[in-house]
Motif scaffolding. Structure first.
Motif, PDB file in Angstrom:
ATOM      1  N   VAL A   1       5.792   6.185   1.344  1.00 35.36           N
ATOM      2  CA  VAL A   1       5.006   5.847   0.207  1.00 35.36           C
ATOM      3  C   VAL A   1       4.123   6.907  -0.114  1.00 35.36           C
ATOM      4  O   VAL A   1       3.484   7.423   0.958  1.00 35.36           O
ATOM      5  N   THR A   2       4.009   7.440  -1.314  1.00 39.30           N
ATOM      6  CA  THR A   2       2.855   8.330  -1.562  1.00 39.30           C
ATOM      7  C   THR A   2       2.088   7.865  -2.759  1.00 39.30           C
ATOM      8  O   THR A   2       2.710   7.023  -3.504  1.00 39.30           O
ATOM      9  N   GLY A   3       0.931   8.596  -2.754  1.00 37.08           N
ATOM     10  CA  GLY A   3      -0.018   8.074  -4.045  1.00 37.08           C
ATOM     11  C   GLY A   3       0.364   8.853  -5.311  1.00 37.08           C
ATOM     12  O   GLY A   3      -0.326   8.470  -6.177  1.00 37.08           O
ATOM     13  N   GLY A   4       1.273   9.682  -5.073  1.00 37.42           N
ATOM     14  CA  GLY A   4       1.555  10.372  -6.381  1.00 37.42           C
ATOM     15  C   GLY A   4       0.598  11.295  -7.174  1.00 37.42           C
ATOM     16  O   GLY A   4      -0.349  11.672  -6.252  1.00 37.42           O
ATOM     17  N   ASP A   5       0.321  11.314  -8.442  1.00 39.15           N
ATOM     18  CA  ASP A   5      -0.801  11.985  -9.001  1.00 39.15           C
ATOM     19  C   ASP A   5      -2.182  11.279  -8.910  1.00 39.15           C
ATOM     20  O   ASP A   5      -3.217  11.712  -8.954  1.00 39.15           O
TER      21      ASP A   5
ATOM     22  N   LEU B   1      -3.115   9.314  -6.175  1.00 45.90           N
ATOM     23  CA  LEU B   1      -3.726   9.457  -4.766  1.00 45.90           C
ATOM     24  C   LEU B   1      -2.809  10.786  -3.949  1.00 45.90           C
ATOM     25  O   LEU B   1      -2.218  10.050  -2.986  1.00 45.90           O
ATOM     26  N   PRO B   2      -2.831  12.036  -4.466  1.00 45.78           N
ATOM     27  CA  PRO B   2      -1.959  12.884  -3.661  1.00 45.78           C
ATOM     28  C   PRO B   2      -1.901  12.952  -2.269  1.00 45.78           C
ATOM     29  O   PRO B   2      -1.156  13.174  -1.834  1.00 45.78           O
ATOM     30  N   GLU B   3      -2.933  12.688  -1.571  1.00 42.70           N
ATOM     31  CA  GLU B   3      -3.273  12.933   0.083  1.00 42.70           C
ATOM     32  C   GLU B   3      -2.608  11.678   0.479  1.00 42.70           C
ATOM     33  O   GLU B   3      -2.284  11.603   1.816  1.00 42.70           O
ATOM     34  N   LEU B   4      -2.277  10.387  -0.069  1.00 36.14           N
ATOM     35  CA  LEU B   4      -1.668   9.267   0.372  1.00 36.14           C
ATOM     36  C   LEU B   4      -0.525   9.372   0.878  1.00 36.14           C
ATOM     37  O   LEU B   4       0.517   9.710  -0.058  1.00 36.14           O
ATOM     38  N   ARG B   5       0.036   9.345   2.037  1.00 34.21           N
ATOM     39  CA  ARG B   5       1.334   9.185   2.553  1.00 34.21           C
ATOM     40  C   ARG B   5       1.495   8.417   3.791  1.00 34.21           C
ATOM     41  O   ARG B   5       0.691   8.488   4.862  1.00 34.21           O
ATOM     42  N   CYS B   6       2.234   7.333   3.674  1.00 40.07           N
ATOM     43  CA  CYS B   6       2.536   6.355   4.933  1.00 40.07           C
ATOM     44  C   CYS B   6       3.979   5.838   4.604  1.00 40.07           C
ATOM     45  O   CYS B   6       4.523   5.589   3.776  1.00 40.07           O
ATOM     46  N   LYS B   7       4.389   5.178   5.774  1.00 38.51           N
ATOM     47  CA  LYS B   7       5.625   4.327   5.678  1.00 38.51           C
ATOM     48  C   LYS B   7       5.380   3.157   5.146  1.00 38.51           C
ATOM     49  O   LYS B   7       4.234   2.470   5.313  1.00 38.51           O
ATOM     50  N   VAL B   8       6.460   2.478   4.417  1.00 37.26           N
ATOM     51  CA  VAL B   8       6.440   1.088   3.954  1.00 37.26           C
ATOM     52  C   VAL B   8       6.024   0.222   4.999  1.00 37.26           C
ATOM     53  O   VAL B   8       5.109  -0.553   4.823  1.00 37.26           O
ATOM     54  N   ALA B   9       6.616   0.477   6.062  1.00 36.73           N
ATOM     55  CA  ALA B   9       6.551  -0.314   7.177  1.00 36.73           C
ATOM     56  C   ALA B   9       5.067  -0.587   7.550  1.00 36.73           C
ATOM     57  O   ALA B   9       4.321  -1.439   7.929  1.00 36.73           O
ATOM     58  N   ASP B  10       4.121   0.680   7.539  1.00 35.20           N
ATOM     59  CA  ASP B  10       2.661   0.839   7.895  1.00 35.20           C
ATOM     60  C   ASP B  10       2.048  -0.043   6.975  1.00 35.20           C
ATOM     61  O   ASP B  10       0.894  -0.471   7.305  1.00 35.20           O
ATOM     62  N   LEU B  11       2.494  -0.114   5.601  1.00 35.45           N
ATOM     63  CA  LEU B  11       1.709  -0.891   4.808  1.00 35.45           C
ATOM     64  C   LEU B  11       1.974  -2.591   5.053  1.00 35.45           C
ATOM     65  O   LEU B  11       0.792  -3.577   4.834  1.00 35.45           O
ATOM     66  N   ILE B  12       3.054  -2.865   5.276  1.00 37.27           N
ATOM     67  CA  ILE B  12       3.359  -4.291   5.588  1.00 37.27           C
ATOM     68  C   ILE B  12       3.262  -4.887   6.988  1.00 37.27           C
ATOM     69  O   ILE B  12       3.318  -6.231   6.968  1.00 37.27           O
TER      70      ILE B  12
END
Length: 183
Positions: free
Chosen positions: A163-167, A169-180
């Protein structure tokens, strides 16, 4: 003899904001306080999402929890589980004390097992009609994050995808599994 239809008066925003705290989450929908499904596991996932997003969000805006209310163009007050409001759209970069006019830039909803899917679809539409740039649906059971950039630009990401934050939150990057995933 014709039956009389009793019309219940619509709740005002003032009445809604004064509701006693009974530990449940409510939104003002069509003039009624509607309970929104949540629970302890749900809230733990919401906190995890906020924790992972915060270092990136604080640089560009404000992260809000599920008690923040946003006034939709329909007149409904919606409260996403996690919201991002960019500083650039706020007068003098300050958040309002009460409800905010319009949707957050990013609205995140964590899906509960007893979710009302029709209401969730309506809510997504209201977010975009009211100015949201993205809506994320986080589904802990399916282990997916569905990212809406509009009602027609939709992408489903699975547990091992990023998952990225796109426009927003450009610096946000993590796996879906990390979120849930809860430890």
């Amino acid at each position: 003899m014709a039956e009389m239809m009793v019309v219940k008066p619509k709740m005002t925003e003032e009445e809604f904001i004064k509701l006693p705290d009974d530990g449940r989450k409510y939104e003002l929908v069509d003039g009624e306080a509607k309970e929104v499904p949540a629970g302890v596991r749900h809230d733990a996932i919401v906190m995890r999402i906020g924790y992972l997003m915060y270092p990136f969000a604080e640089k560009v805006g404000f992260l809000c929890a599920s008690s923040a209310g946003f006034r939709m163009v329909t007149g409904n007050i919606r409260s996403p589980d996690v919201s991002l409001v960019l500083k650039g759209r706020l007068p003098e970069g300050q958040l309002p004390e009460g409800f905010m006019d319009g949707a957050p830039d990013l609205a995140i909803e964590v899906i509960s097992p007893n979710e009302d899917w029709a209401e969730l679809g309506r809510k997504i539409g209201e977010y975009f009609m009211s100015g949201a740039k993205q809506v994320w649906l986080v589904d802990p059971q399916a282990k997916t994050v569905t990212i809406y950039k509009s009602l027609t630009d939709v992408k489903v990401l699975h547990a091992e995808e990023e998952v990225t934050g796109g426009d927003l939150l450009p610096e946000l990057r993590c796996k879906v599994a990390d979120l849930i995933s809860l430890p």
